[in-house]
Motif scaffolding. Structure first.
Motif, PDB file in Angstrom:
ATOM      1  N   UNK A   1      11.261  39.239  -9.050  1.00 12.50           N
ATOM      2  CA  UNK A   1      11.837  38.300  -8.104  1.00 12.50           C
ATOM      3  C   UNK A   1      13.271  38.331  -8.260  1.00 12.50           C
ATOM      4  N   UNK A   2      13.786  37.714  -6.982  1.00  6.23           N
ATOM      5  CA  UNK A   2      15.135  37.841  -6.461  1.00  6.23           C
ATOM      6  C   UNK A   2      15.350  36.425  -5.992  1.00  6.23           C
ATOM      7  N   UNK A   3      16.689  36.142  -5.813  1.00  8.96           N
ATOM      8  CA  UNK A   3      17.050  34.859  -5.504  1.00  8.96           C
ATOM      9  C   UNK A   3      16.688  34.590  -3.889  1.00  8.96           C
ATOM     10  N   UNK A   4      16.602  35.757  -3.100  1.00 11.37           N
ATOM     11  CA  UNK A   4      16.326  35.608  -1.743  1.00 11.37           C
ATOM     12  C   UNK A   4      14.738  35.173  -1.756  1.00 11.37           C
ATOM     13  N   UNK A   5      13.997  35.693  -2.738  1.00 12.50           N
ATOM     14  CA  UNK A   5      12.437  35.582  -2.423  1.00 12.50           C
ATOM     15  C   UNK A   5      11.921  34.226  -2.858  1.00 12.50           C
ATOM     16  N   UNK A   6      12.927  33.412  -3.671  1.00 12.85           N
ATOM     17  CA  UNK A   6      12.571  32.097  -4.349  1.00 12.85           C
ATOM     18  C   UNK A   6      13.192  30.963  -3.360  1.00 12.85           C
ATOM     19  N   UNK A   7      12.475  30.110  -2.927  1.00 14.74           N
ATOM     20  CA  UNK A   7      12.561  29.103  -2.073  1.00 14.74           C
ATOM     21  C   UNK A   7      13.134  27.805  -3.127  1.00 14.74           C
ATOM     22  N   UNK A   8      13.589  26.799  -2.488  1.00 16.11           N
ATOM     23  CA  UNK A   8      14.213  25.794  -3.238  1.00 16.11           C
ATOM     24  C   UNK A   8      13.178  24.875  -3.933  1.00 16.11           C
ATOM     25  N   UNK A   9      12.032  25.179  -3.786  1.00 19.78           N
ATOM     26  CA  UNK A   9      11.005  24.276  -4.470  1.00 19.78           C
ATOM     27  C   UNK A   9      10.311  25.320  -5.474  1.00 19.78           C
ATOM     28  N   UNK A  10      10.876  26.272  -5.957  1.00 15.71           N
ATOM     29  CA  UNK A  10      10.223  27.230  -6.946  1.00 15.71           C
ATOM     30  C   UNK A  10      10.494  26.519  -8.167  1.00 15.71           C
ATOM     31  N   UNK A  11       9.411  26.569  -8.962  1.00 14.56           N
ATOM     32  CA  UNK A  11       9.485  25.970 -10.233  1.00 14.56           C
ATOM     33  C   UNK A  11       9.733  24.654 -10.424  1.00 14.56           C
ATOM     34  N   UNK A  12       9.116  23.744  -9.336  1.00 15.55           N
ATOM     35  CA  UNK A  12       9.150  22.333  -9.346  1.00 15.55           C
ATOM     36  C   UNK A  12       7.699  21.616  -9.088  1.00 15.55           C
ATOM     37  N   UNK A  13       7.236  20.582  -9.555  1.00 21.39           N
ATOM     38  CA  UNK A  13       6.182  19.749  -9.334  1.00 21.39           C
ATOM     39  C   UNK A  13       6.929  18.380  -8.777  1.00 21.39           C
ATOM     40  N   UNK A  14       6.653  17.986  -7.518  1.00 17.80           N
ATOM     41  CA  UNK A  14       7.429  16.803  -6.970  1.00 17.80           C
ATOM     42  C   UNK A  14       6.338  16.089  -6.506  1.00 17.80           C
ATOM     43  N   UNK A  15       6.504  14.937  -6.791  1.00 14.69           N
ATOM     44  CA  UNK A  15       5.471  13.654  -6.290  1.00 14.69           C
ATOM     45  C   UNK A  15       6.556  12.776  -5.339  1.00 14.69           C
ATOM     46  N   UNK A  16       5.799  12.661  -3.894  1.00 16.79           N
ATOM     47  CA  UNK A  16       6.627  11.738  -2.966  1.00 16.79           C
ATOM     48  C   UNK A  16       5.795  10.536  -2.746  1.00 16.79           C
TER      49      UNK A  16
ATOM     50  N   UNK B   1       1.030  -1.238  -0.077  1.00 14.16           N
ATOM     51  CA  UNK B   1      -0.123   0.089   0.115  1.00 14.16           C
ATOM     52  C   UNK B   1       0.836   1.080   0.061  1.00 14.16           C
ATOM     53  N   UNK B   2       0.443   2.384  -0.782  1.00 20.52           N
ATOM     54  CA  UNK B   2       1.289   3.472  -0.825  1.00 20.52           C
ATOM     55  C   UNK B   2       0.362   4.691  -0.741  1.00 20.52           C
ATOM     56  N   UNK B   3       0.666   5.815   0.054  1.00 21.47           N
ATOM     57  CA  UNK B   3       0.015   6.960  -0.304  1.00 21.47           C
ATOM     58  C   UNK B   3       1.117   7.975  -0.838  1.00 21.47           C
ATOM     59  N   UNK B   4       0.643   9.261  -1.293  1.00 25.55           N
ATOM     60  CA  UNK B   4       1.263  10.199  -2.144  1.00 25.55           C
ATOM     61  C   UNK B   4       1.192  11.613  -1.731  1.00 25.55           C
ATOM     62  N   UNK B   5       2.094  12.360  -2.049  1.00 29.10           N
ATOM     63  CA  UNK B   5       1.745  13.772  -1.920  1.00 29.10           C
ATOM     64  C   UNK B   5       2.413  14.510  -2.942  1.00 29.10           C
ATOM     65  N   UNK B   6       1.667  15.449  -3.288  1.00 28.04           N
ATOM     66  CA  UNK B   6       2.282  16.235  -4.321  1.00 28.04           C
ATOM     67  C   UNK B   6       2.590  17.754  -3.847  1.00 28.04           C
ATOM     68  N   UNK B   7       3.827  18.344  -4.388  1.00 28.27           N
ATOM     69  CA  UNK B   7       4.238  19.628  -4.000  1.00 28.27           C
ATOM     70  C   UNK B   7       4.292  20.276  -5.322  1.00 28.27           C
ATOM     71  N   UNK B   8       3.608  21.458  -5.200  1.00 22.32           N
ATOM     72  CA  UNK B   8       3.747  22.334  -6.473  1.00 22.32           C
ATOM     73  C   UNK B   8       4.148  23.768  -5.732  1.00 22.32           C
ATOM     74  N   UNK B   9       5.483  23.929  -6.378  1.00 23.03           N
ATOM     75  CA  UNK B   9       6.173  25.290  -5.908  1.00 23.03           C
ATOM     76  C   UNK B   9       6.377  25.134  -4.229  1.00 23.03           C
ATOM     77  N   UNK B  10       6.320  24.303  -3.592  1.00 28.14           N
ATOM     78  CA  UNK B  10       6.604  24.084  -2.260  1.00 28.14           C
ATOM     79  C   UNK B  10       4.957  23.978  -1.480  1.00 28.14           C
ATOM     80  N   UNK B  11       4.052  24.106  -2.248  1.00 29.96           N
ATOM     81  CA  UNK B  11       2.662  24.196  -1.699  1.00 29.96           C
ATOM     82  C   UNK B  11       2.011  22.492  -1.978  1.00 29.96           C
ATOM     83  N   UNK B  12       1.855  21.841  -0.551  1.00 32.68           N
ATOM     84  CA  UNK B  12       1.642  20.156  -0.673  1.00 32.68           C
ATOM     85  C   UNK B  12       0.204  20.079  -0.858  1.00 32.68           C
TER      86      UNK B  12
END
Length: 258
Positions: free
Chosen positions: A103-118, A56-67
């Motif tokens: 935008x500036x590098x300080x405003x962008x978190x490390x998840x900016x521009x990413x779609x992540x599936x865990x 059995x598995x569950x999953x979470x999707x992160x969209x620019x860091x919003x899960x």
């Protein structure tokens, strides 16, 4: 399609799986990453497949860091998520949006521009109340590195939320974290071309792919609930799978988080 540890994942937009570039695999971390082209204003959906893990598995999707919650799978089968729930019978679809702020590098978190599936391996341990509705961020609330960000379209009807969902615990001591993680770094085509991530030949080949007609979402369910009608006469579409039942756990292929 990215594939690792008996799982696959891909992003669909314009009724087509988006091409993946510079695929990288971190075997130790169980992580696969790639680059995909994004087109402002287009909806997208996240898809994944269990090729037969029998766990059995569950999953979470992160969209620019919003899960947002994903889905449950029961050791095999496919799942997808096209939006985030906004009400008992409504959701807002995922879209690639254009970011107009400075935008500036300080405003962008490390998840900016990413779609992540865990994806996590779990054991089912009874049930609990359904997840509360989330506060959906504005598309312009996060700075981006490329001019695009994940946005959320106009509210649309979806299946009625189940009153409960599964309570879970780790499958084993080694399953406390993610079993496999898929990371899609999305950028406009021009950005990918300028960085040498994709070539003009890639763009030509992508534009030559014929567009398929959209098909209704198919939800694989062994025992689906019957649609019900409110006193107002409105037909309510049931959830893809029934709510957990402590007296008799129904056999299903997948169960939604929300």
């Amino acid at each position: 399609m990215l594939t690792h540890r008996e799982f696959s994942a891909w992003i669909v937009s314009n009724n087509q799986p988006l091409p993946e570039y510079l695929v990288a695999v971190d075997e130790k971390a169980g992580r696969v990453s790639c680059w995909i082209p994004s087109e402002a204003g287009k909806q997208f959906s996240v898809h994944w497949r269990d090729h037969g893990s029998n766990v059995h598995t569950c999953s979470f999707i992160s969209l620019d860091g919003f899960v947002v919650p994903g889905r449950f799978l029961y050791g095999t089968g496919n799942a997808s998520r096209e939006g985030v729930r906004s009400g008992p019978t409504s959701e807002r679809p995922f879209i690639f949006a254009e970011y107009h702020g400075a935008s500036s590098s300080r405003e962008c978190n490390r998840n900016t521009g990413t779609i992540m599936l865990k994806i996590k391996r779990v054991s089912l341990d009874g049930h609990k109340r359904a997840n509360p509705f989330q506060t959906i961020p504005d598309a312009g609330s996060r700075a981006t590195v490329s001019g695009h960000c994940v946005g959320y379209g106009d509210e649309r009807p979806t299946y009625e939320q189940c009153p409960s969902t599964w309570q879970i615990k780790p499958y084993d001591k080694a399953s406390k974290g993610s079993y496999v993680t898929f990371v899609f770094r999305y950028r406009p085509q021009d950005f990918l071309l300028s960085q040498g991530i994709m070539s003009e030949d890639d763009r030509t080949a992508e534009s030559a792919v014929p567009q398929r007609k959209a098909r209704p979402s198919q939800r694989r369910v062994t025992s689906a609930p019957v649609a019900t009608t409110h006193a107002t006469g409105t037909l309510i579409t049931p959830s893809p799978t029934p709510s957990p039942n402590t007296k008799k756990m129904q056999s299903v292929v997948r169960f939604s988080f929300a």
